[in-house]
Scaffold this motif. Structure first.
Motif, PDB file in Angstrom:
ATOM      1  N   ALA A 126      12.807   7.873  -7.411  1.00 10.90           N
ATOM      2  CA  ALA A 126      12.569   8.536  -6.851  1.00 10.90           C
ATOM      3  C   ALA A 126      11.082   9.495  -5.798  1.00 10.90           C
ATOM      4  CB  ALA A 126      13.038  10.453  -8.256  1.00 10.90           C
ATOM      5  N   ALA A 127      10.884   8.950  -6.284  1.00 12.47           N
ATOM      6  CA  ALA A 127       9.173   8.387  -6.330  1.00 12.47           C
ATOM      7  C   ALA A 127       8.777   7.557  -4.713  1.00 12.47           C
ATOM      8  CB  ALA A 127       8.055   7.869  -7.301  1.00 12.47           C
ATOM      9  N   LEU A 128       9.905   6.388  -4.895  1.00  8.40           N
ATOM     10  CA  LEU A 128       9.726   5.367  -3.709  1.00  8.40           C
ATOM     11  C   LEU A 128      10.522   6.236  -2.136  1.00  8.40           C
ATOM     12  CD1 LEU A 128       9.906   1.927  -4.924  1.00  8.40           C
ATOM     13  CD2 LEU A 128       7.886   3.178  -4.002  1.00  8.40           C
TER      14      LEU A 128
ATOM     15  N   THR B  15       0.499  -1.464  -0.110  1.00  6.39           N
ATOM     16  CA  THR B  15      -0.881  -0.010   0.145  1.00  6.39           C
ATOM     17  C   THR B  15       1.044   1.158   0.220  1.00  6.39           C
ATOM     18  OG1 THR B  15      -1.759  -0.985   1.514  1.00  6.39           O
ATOM     19  CG2 THR B  15      -1.788   0.922   1.144  1.00  6.39           C
ATOM     20  N   ILE B  16       2.156   1.035   0.519  1.00  9.60           N
ATOM     21  CA  ILE B  16       2.960   2.600   1.494  1.00  9.60           C
ATOM     22  C   ILE B  16       3.197   2.544  -0.585  1.00  9.60           C
ATOM     23  CG2 ILE B  16       5.364   3.204   1.528  1.00  9.60           C
ATOM     24  CD1 ILE B  16       4.124   1.968   4.205  1.00  9.60           C
ATOM     25  N   ILE B  17       3.722   1.516  -1.258  1.00  7.76           N
ATOM     26  CA  ILE B  17       4.398   1.844  -2.360  1.00  7.76           C
ATOM     27  C   ILE B  17       3.707   2.261  -3.300  1.00  7.76           C
ATOM     28  CG2 ILE B  17       5.664  -0.077  -4.451  1.00  7.76           C
ATOM     29  CD1 ILE B  17       6.768  -1.568  -2.006  1.00  7.76           C
ATOM     30  N   ARG B  18       1.852   2.137  -3.359  1.00 11.30           N
ATOM     31  CA  ARG B  18       1.543   2.464  -4.542  1.00 11.30           C
ATOM     32  C   ARG B  18       1.141   3.325  -4.252  1.00 11.30           C
ATOM     33  NH1 ARG B  18      -1.522  -0.917  -7.059  1.00 11.30           N
ATOM     34  NH2 ARG B  18      -3.117  -0.444  -7.532  1.00 11.30           N
ATOM     35  N   GLN B  19       1.381   4.400  -2.747  1.00 10.91           N
ATOM     36  CA  GLN B  19       0.939   5.722  -2.708  1.00 10.91           C
ATOM     37  C   GLN B  19       1.396   6.296  -3.407  1.00 10.91           C
ATOM     38  OE1 GLN B  19       0.650   5.655   1.448  1.00 10.91           O
ATOM     39  NE2 GLN B  19      -1.525   4.889   1.070  1.00 10.91           N
ATOM     40  N   ARG B  20       3.100   6.211  -2.672  1.00 14.61           N
ATOM     41  CA  ARG B  20       4.405   6.482  -3.578  1.00 14.61           C
ATOM     42  C   ARG B  20       4.223   7.342  -5.177  1.00 14.61           C
ATOM     43  NH1 ARG B  20       8.867   7.266   0.530  1.00 14.61           N
ATOM     44  NH2 ARG B  20       7.970   7.184   2.258  1.00 14.61           N
ATOM     45  N   LEU B  21       4.203   5.967  -5.678  1.00 12.67           N
ATOM     46  CA  LEU B  21       4.188   6.034  -7.081  1.00 12.67           C
ATOM     47  C   LEU B  21       3.058   6.654  -7.300  1.00 12.67           C
ATOM     48  CD1 LEU B  21       5.267   2.263  -7.543  1.00 12.67           C
ATOM     49  CD2 LEU B  21       6.791   4.222  -7.959  1.00 12.67           C
ATOM     50  N   ALA B  22       1.463   6.915  -6.796  1.00 17.36           N
ATOM     51  CA  ALA B  22       0.826   7.650  -7.490  1.00 17.36           C
ATOM     52  C   ALA B  22       1.419   8.897  -7.740  1.00 17.36           C
ATOM     53  CB  ALA B  22      -0.217   7.962  -6.126  1.00 17.36           C
TER      54      ALA B  22
ATOM     55  N   LEU C  47       3.323   9.823 -10.137  1.00 17.96           N
ATOM     56  CA  LEU C  47       3.868   8.815 -11.173  1.00 17.96           C
ATOM     57  C   LEU C  47       2.375   9.199 -12.695  1.00 17.96           C
ATOM     58  CD1 LEU C  47       6.791   6.849 -11.262  1.00 17.96           C
ATOM     59  CD2 LEU C  47       6.604   9.613 -11.557  1.00 17.96           C
ATOM     60  N   LEU C  48       1.075   9.142 -11.729  1.00 17.75           N
ATOM     61  CA  LEU C  48       0.322   9.151 -12.418  1.00 17.75           C
ATOM     62  C   LEU C  48       0.096   8.195 -13.014  1.00 17.75           C
ATOM     63  CD1 LEU C  48      -0.225  12.978 -13.267  1.00 17.75           C
ATOM     64  CD2 LEU C  48      -1.094  11.641 -11.145  1.00 17.75           C
ATOM     65  N   PRO C  49      -0.399   6.508 -12.881  1.00 13.76           N
ATOM     66  CA  PRO C  49      -0.257   5.019 -13.443  1.00 13.76           C
ATOM     67  C   PRO C  49      -1.443   5.622 -13.297  1.00 13.76           C
ATOM     68  CG  PRO C  49       0.398   4.484 -11.169  1.00 13.76           C
ATOM     69  CD  PRO C  49       0.273   6.703 -10.640  1.00 13.76           C
ATOM     70  N   ASN C  50      -1.180   4.841 -15.029  1.00 12.18           N
ATOM     71  CA  ASN C  50      -2.468   4.088 -15.020  1.00 12.18           C
ATOM     72  C   ASN C  50      -2.716   2.533 -15.520  1.00 12.18           C
ATOM     73  OD1 ASN C  50      -1.118   6.238 -17.402  1.00 12.18           O
ATOM     74  ND2 ASN C  50      -2.955   5.813 -19.375  1.00 12.18           N
ATOM     75  N   ARG C  51      -1.869   2.225 -14.853  1.00 16.07           N
ATOM     76  CA  ARG C  51      -1.780   0.555 -14.538  1.00 16.07           C
ATOM     77  C   ARG C  51      -0.519   0.674 -12.846  1.00 16.07           C
ATOM     78  NH1 ARG C  51      -4.016  -4.322 -15.312  1.00 16.07           N
ATOM     79  NH2 ARG C  51      -2.785  -5.996 -15.522  1.00 16.07           N
ATOM     80  N   LEU C  52      -0.863   0.011 -12.207  1.00 15.51           N
ATOM     81  CA  LEU C  52      -0.081  -0.108 -11.263  1.00 15.51           C
ATOM     82  C   LEU C  52      -0.264  -1.629 -10.792  1.00 15.51           C
ATOM     83  CD1 LEU C  52       2.499   0.827 -10.020  1.00 15.51           C
ATOM     84  CD2 LEU C  52       0.366   1.907  -8.525  1.00 15.51           C
ATOM     85  N   GLN C  53       0.431  -2.545 -10.572  1.00 14.47           N
ATOM     86  CA  GLN C  53       0.472  -4.148 -10.345  1.00 14.47           C
ATOM     87  C   GLN C  53       2.389  -3.777  -9.142  1.00 14.47           C
ATOM     88  OE1 GLN C  53       1.828  -6.720 -12.778  1.00 14.47           O
ATOM     89  NE2 GLN C  53      -0.675  -8.196 -11.715  1.00 14.47           N
ATOM     90  N   VAL C  54       2.057  -4.167  -7.846  1.00 15.19           N
ATOM     91  CA  VAL C  54       2.975  -5.233  -7.467  1.00 15.19           C
ATOM     92  C   VAL C  54       2.811  -5.780  -6.579  1.00 15.19           C
ATOM     93  CG1 VAL C  54       4.005  -3.947  -4.750  1.00 15.19           C
ATOM     94  CG2 VAL C  54       2.970  -1.993  -6.472  1.00 15.19           C
ATOM     95  N   ILE C  55       3.457  -6.768  -6.086  1.00 15.96           N
ATOM     96  CA  ILE C  55       3.971  -8.155  -6.025  1.00 15.96           C
ATOM     97  C   ILE C  55       4.723  -7.887  -5.090  1.00 15.96           C
ATOM     98  CG2 ILE C  55       3.754 -10.661  -6.376  1.00 15.96           C
ATOM     99  CD1 ILE C  55       2.900  -9.615  -9.581  1.00 15.96           C
ATOM    100  N   ASP C  56       4.693  -8.546  -4.058  1.00 12.83           N
ATOM    101  CA  ASP C  56       5.366  -9.000  -3.001  1.00 12.83           C
ATOM    102  C   ASP C  56       6.242 -10.220  -3.207  1.00 12.83           C
ATOM    103  OD1 ASP C  56       6.541  -9.438  -0.604  1.00 12.83           O
ATOM    104  OD2 ASP C  56       5.194  -8.699   0.935  1.00 12.83           O
TER     105      ASP C  56
END
Length: 93
Positions: free
Chosen positions: A62-64, A3-10, A12-21
């Motif tokens: 940089a976003a992270l 969730t934190i990774i997704r928030q930081r990468l927001a 970059l205004l992603p059209n699609r964002l997939q984060v796999i742990d």
């Protein structure tokens, strides 16, 4: 952490964002013992237009920010523009 990774990468205004742990797959690894996780990332954004692979990865890093030196031990990045993502999606189908 995802969730934190997704928030930081927001940023970059992603059209699609997939984060796999993948941290569980690396249990016992030196970086995992220190608390750093292993993640795979697919991010599709117009922010990558006109940029090479290294510049795209720098934007993600940089976003992270500080997470790259503390809570993230390994990060596999696939950073694409929407057009590149569409092209790879049509090849796969």
């Amino acid at each position: 952490m995802v969730t934190i990774i997704r928030q930081r990468l927001a940023a970059l205004l992603p059209n699609r964002l997939q984060v796999i742990d993948d941290s569980a797959r690396h249990a016992g690894h030196a970086g995992a013992k220190g608390g750093g996780g292993h993640y795979r990332l697919l991010i599709v954004s117009d922010a990558f237009a006109g940029l090479g692979r290294l510049a795209r990865h720098r934007l993600v890093h940089a976003a992270l920010g500080d997470l790259m030196h503390t809570r993230i031990h390994a990060l596999s990045i696939q950073a694409l523009t929407p057009a590149e993502y569409s092209a790879t999606a049509s090849i796969a189908s």
